[in-house]
Design a protein around this motif. Structure first.
Motif, PDB file in Angstrom:
ATOM      1  N   HIS A  19      -8.632   4.813  -2.056  1.00  0.00           N
ATOM      2  CA  HIS A  19      -7.217   4.506  -2.251  1.00  0.00           C
ATOM      3  C   HIS A  19      -6.945   4.259  -3.726  1.00  0.00           C
ATOM      4  O   HIS A  19      -7.650   3.481  -4.382  1.00  0.00           O
ATOM      5  CB  HIS A  19      -6.835   3.265  -1.435  1.00  0.00           C
ATOM      6  N   HIS A  42       0.857  -1.192   0.000  1.00  0.00           N
ATOM      7  CA  HIS A  42       0.000   0.000   0.000  1.00  0.00           C
ATOM      8  C   HIS A  42       0.892   1.240   0.000  1.00  0.00           C
ATOM      9  O   HIS A  42       1.640   1.483   0.932  1.00  0.00           O
ATOM     10  CB  HIS A  42      -0.894  -0.029   1.233  1.00  0.00           C
ATOM     11  N   LYS A  49      -0.399  12.004  -1.485  1.00  0.00           N
ATOM     12  CA  LYS A  49      -1.332  11.086  -0.832  1.00  0.00           C
ATOM     13  C   LYS A  49      -1.530   9.854  -1.707  1.00  0.00           C
ATOM     14  O   LYS A  49      -1.312   9.887  -2.925  1.00  0.00           O
ATOM     15  CB  LYS A  49      -2.688  11.770  -0.632  1.00  0.00           C
ATOM     16  N   ASP A  50      -1.962   8.751  -1.092  1.00  0.00           N
ATOM     17  CA  ASP A  50      -2.459   7.619  -1.865  1.00  0.00           C
ATOM     18  C   ASP A  50      -3.860   7.224  -1.404  1.00  0.00           C
ATOM     19  O   ASP A  50      -4.510   6.398  -2.027  1.00  0.00           O
ATOM     20  CB  ASP A  50      -1.514   6.428  -1.806  1.00  0.00           C
ATOM     21  N   THR A  51      -4.318   7.815  -0.296  1.00  0.00           N
ATOM     22  CA  THR A  51      -5.658   7.551   0.238  1.00  0.00           C
ATOM     23  C   THR A  51      -6.247   8.874   0.690  1.00  0.00           C
ATOM     24  O   THR A  51      -5.548   9.660   1.344  1.00  0.00           O
ATOM     25  CB  THR A  51      -5.602   6.572   1.425  1.00  0.00           C
ATOM     26  N   HIS A  53      -4.127   2.905  -6.390  1.00  0.00           N
ATOM     27  CA  HIS A  53      -2.890   2.157  -6.546  1.00  0.00           C
ATOM     28  C   HIS A  53      -1.971   2.852  -7.561  1.00  0.00           C
ATOM     29  O   HIS A  53      -2.428   3.620  -8.411  1.00  0.00           O
ATOM     30  CB  HIS A  53      -3.184   0.737  -7.031  1.00  0.00           C
ATOM     31  N   GLY A  66      -6.396   3.156   6.182  1.00  0.00           N
ATOM     32  CA  GLY A  66      -5.362   3.141   5.142  1.00  0.00           C
ATOM     33  C   GLY A  66      -4.453   4.351   5.149  1.00  0.00           C
ATOM     34  O   GLY A  66      -3.362   4.308   4.582  1.00  0.00           O
ATOM     35  N   GLU A  67      -4.855   5.459   5.777  1.00  0.00           N
ATOM     36  CA  GLU A  67      -4.040   6.670   5.779  1.00  0.00           C
ATOM     37  C   GLU A  67      -2.912   6.574   6.804  1.00  0.00           C
ATOM     38  O   GLU A  67      -3.023   5.895   7.819  1.00  0.00           O
ATOM     39  CB  GLU A  67      -4.897   7.903   6.094  1.00  0.00           C
ATOM     40  N   HIS A  75     -11.294   2.085   0.893  1.00  0.00           N
ATOM     41  CA  HIS A  75     -10.480   1.353   1.850  1.00  0.00           C
ATOM     42  C   HIS A  75     -11.229   1.066   3.153  1.00  0.00           C
ATOM     43  O   HIS A  75     -10.624   0.602   4.124  1.00  0.00           O
ATOM     44  CB  HIS A  75      -9.161   2.057   2.137  1.00  0.00           C
ATOM     45  N   HIS A  97       0.651   8.289  -6.725  1.00  0.00           N
ATOM     46  CA  HIS A  97       0.352   9.224  -5.643  1.00  0.00           C
ATOM     47  C   HIS A  97      -0.304  10.464  -6.231  1.00  0.00           C
ATOM     48  O   HIS A  97      -0.095  10.809  -7.397  1.00  0.00           O
ATOM     49  CB  HIS A  97       1.637   9.602  -4.904  1.00  0.00           C
ATOM     50  N   ASP A 123       0.996  10.146   3.551  1.00  0.00           N
ATOM     51  CA  ASP A 123       1.064   8.863   2.856  1.00  0.00           C
ATOM     52  C   ASP A 123       2.311   8.744   1.984  1.00  0.00           C
ATOM     53  O   ASP A 123       2.981   7.716   1.969  1.00  0.00           O
ATOM     54  CB  ASP A 123      -0.155   8.675   1.943  1.00  0.00           C
TER      55      ASP A 123
END
Length: 490
Positions: free
Chosen positions: A422, A127, A445-447, A424, A306-307, A474, A427, A288
């Motif tokens: 989220h 992740h 960020k990714d989430t 994948h 997820g963060e 997520h 970013h 993230d």
């Protein structure tokens, strides 16, 4: 969709039976107000702050060469003492919960061989990783029982706090709940050149919630072979025990010095609003995707599932003997408590928090090739009700977007209820929330958490690899109940 998914998403009597058996409260999509449901523990629970904070084991490479570090992780069941005097069966990487922490180097290839010693298929996802598609953990790329798979991570990315966890289609929720998750820390020269707290004062904290039956087991709604029993928990599954690094409401003795804490929300569905009590400052230095441009002094830090957030706490502001509690303002009663720090000694501290941490490029929306809209809502599917993106349930055979490698795009995300989204591979940066631009410098960020009836615009540049990836909610129960979409970088 498979028969398994259809069974999982029919709102029939199995869901009502699951609620009655668990004693949970809440409501389902049938009455229009989906809420996460609390599973009540029947085991005797410990007094908060009596357990010591465990430190996750650090994985050691099985071998190295001039450009690659190789790791071996075995997924297996194990019995751990999480609650005093009881044994809890977990599924863990190397039989641990959390799994061993992998410490990797930006730009140095890392290969992780995952051997599945469980009796169900698994998938492992890094992740926050910028990962080739064959190693990204696509939810149908199954590792069958008694087989193994090599996941190759080039790590062409900044230093950051990442994590790895199970990502099997339809079963991410129960398999993460049982323990299949661990930290993956990426380090680089830029971050190491800063005088931030390090060594024993650089501590990862995986925060998650679980519930325990009388025998110490961690029940989850329904059996794995009958996911339909989870239907009444469409809003998500909440536990009534807060664990940090696998221990209930633990305590950590600290020096009068600065500490870096790598905060991860590893819960299935619970958000956290973290603060210090008595009133203290959490200085955020990372998100993230790594370091912020400059530190932010905050009274509270919100993390959706997820963060991550890297924060520094300066315990020299307290006296020896002081107790400092990390609290969750989004929880009530025991769920409002997380862990406690006991300030018990003086120490030398050469660390600092620089005014400038890193250079974070701001993506220019004028360079975006296209804007795509994605609506996250509940709705009908296969004769039942599920969680949908643009009115459709997840179908691994369908591509919902085809961005070109190297292109910048704006994705407009709209929610009905809260959904942590989220992405994948790529970013992103948040451009706006309900039309308002966020203050301050951009962050990677990714989430991102969509709150109720909210629209968030994100901007991303698709670099790295061509191939198929997913975007999903997520909240793991939402993800398992079809709130996922595939995009292909072409």
């Amino acid at each position: 969709m498979t028969l398994t998914r259809r069974r999982a998403l029919r709102l029939l009597g199995l869901g009502a039976a699951a609620v009655a058996a668990s004693g949970a409260s809440g409501c389902s999509l049938l009455d229009g107000t989906p809420q996460a449901r609390l599973l009540a523990s029947t085991a005797p629970l410990p007094t908060p702050f009596t357990a010591s904070l465990p430190m996750p084991a650090v994985a050691r490479p099985s071998r190295t060469d001039g450009h690659t570090d190789y790791y071996d992780l075995a997924q297996r069941a194990a019995d751990l003492e999480i609650l005093p005097g009881l044994h809890t069966r977990i599924w863990g990487y190397d039989g641990r919960f959390p799994g061993p922490t992998i410490e990797a180097r930006s730009g140095r290839r890392t290969v992780v061989r995952v051997s599945n010693g469980l009796d169900v298929p698994t998938v492992t996802h890094l992740h926050g990783g910028r990962t080739p598609p064959e190693s990204d953990g696509y939810p149908t790329d199954l590792v069958r029982p008694n087989t193994q798979r090599d996941y190759a991570f080039p790590l062409d990315q900044r230093a950051a706090t990442l994590w790895y966890h199970d990502h099997r289609m339809d079963y991410t929720g129960p398999q993460v709940w049982r323990g299949l998750a661990g930290f993956f820390l990426v380090r680089d020269a830029e971050e190491e050149a800063l005088p931030l707290p390090s060594g024993e004062r650089d501590i990862p904290l995986m925060i998650c919630d679980r519930s325990f039956a009388e025998d110490g087991s961690m029940p989850y709604p329904g059996r794995l072979d009958r996911p339909g029993a989870r239907e009444a928990f469409m809003g998500g599954v909440l536990g009534d025990v807060i664990l940090v690094n696998g221990a209930p409401w633990p305590q950590l003795r600290v020096e009068r010095a600065r500490y870096r804490f790598r905060l991860l929300n590893g819960s299935n569905a619970r958000p956290y609003e973290l603060s210090l009590s008595p009133d203290g400052v959490l200085v955020q230095i990372g998100a993230d995707g790594g370091l912020l441009a400059a530190p932010r002094g905050l009274r509270q830090v919100r993390l959706a599932p997820g963060e991550r957030a890297d924060v520094v706490v300066d315990f020299s502001a307290y006296r020896i003997g002081d107790h400092v509690e990390l609290r969750n303002l989004a929880g009530d009663g025991p769920q409002g408590r997380v862990m406690r720090f006991v300030v018990d000694r003086d120490a030398r501290d050469d660390s600092m928090i620089p005014k400038v941490l890193s250079r974070v490029e701001r993506l220019d929306p004028a360079r975006a090739k296209t804007t795509r809209d994605f609506e996250f809502t509940g709705g009908s599917m296969h004769g039942g009700t599920g969680w949908l993106i643009n009115g459709r349930p997840f179908d691994p055979k369908r591509m919902d977007a085809r961005p070109r490698l190297g292109d910048t795009e704006i994705w407009r995300l709209t929610s009905d209820v809260a959904h942590p989204v989220h992405l994948h591979l790529a970013h992103f940066q948040v451009l706006s929330v309900n039309g308002e631009r966020p203050a301050g410098q951009p962050e990677w960020k990714d989430t991102v958490e969509l709150r109720d009836a909210q629209t968030v615009e994100i901007i991303t540049r698709f670099t790295g690899y061509r191939g198929r990836y997913v975007m999903h909610c997520h909240n793991l129960e939402h993800e398992d109940m079809a709130m996922m979409a595939t995009f292909e970088v072409v």
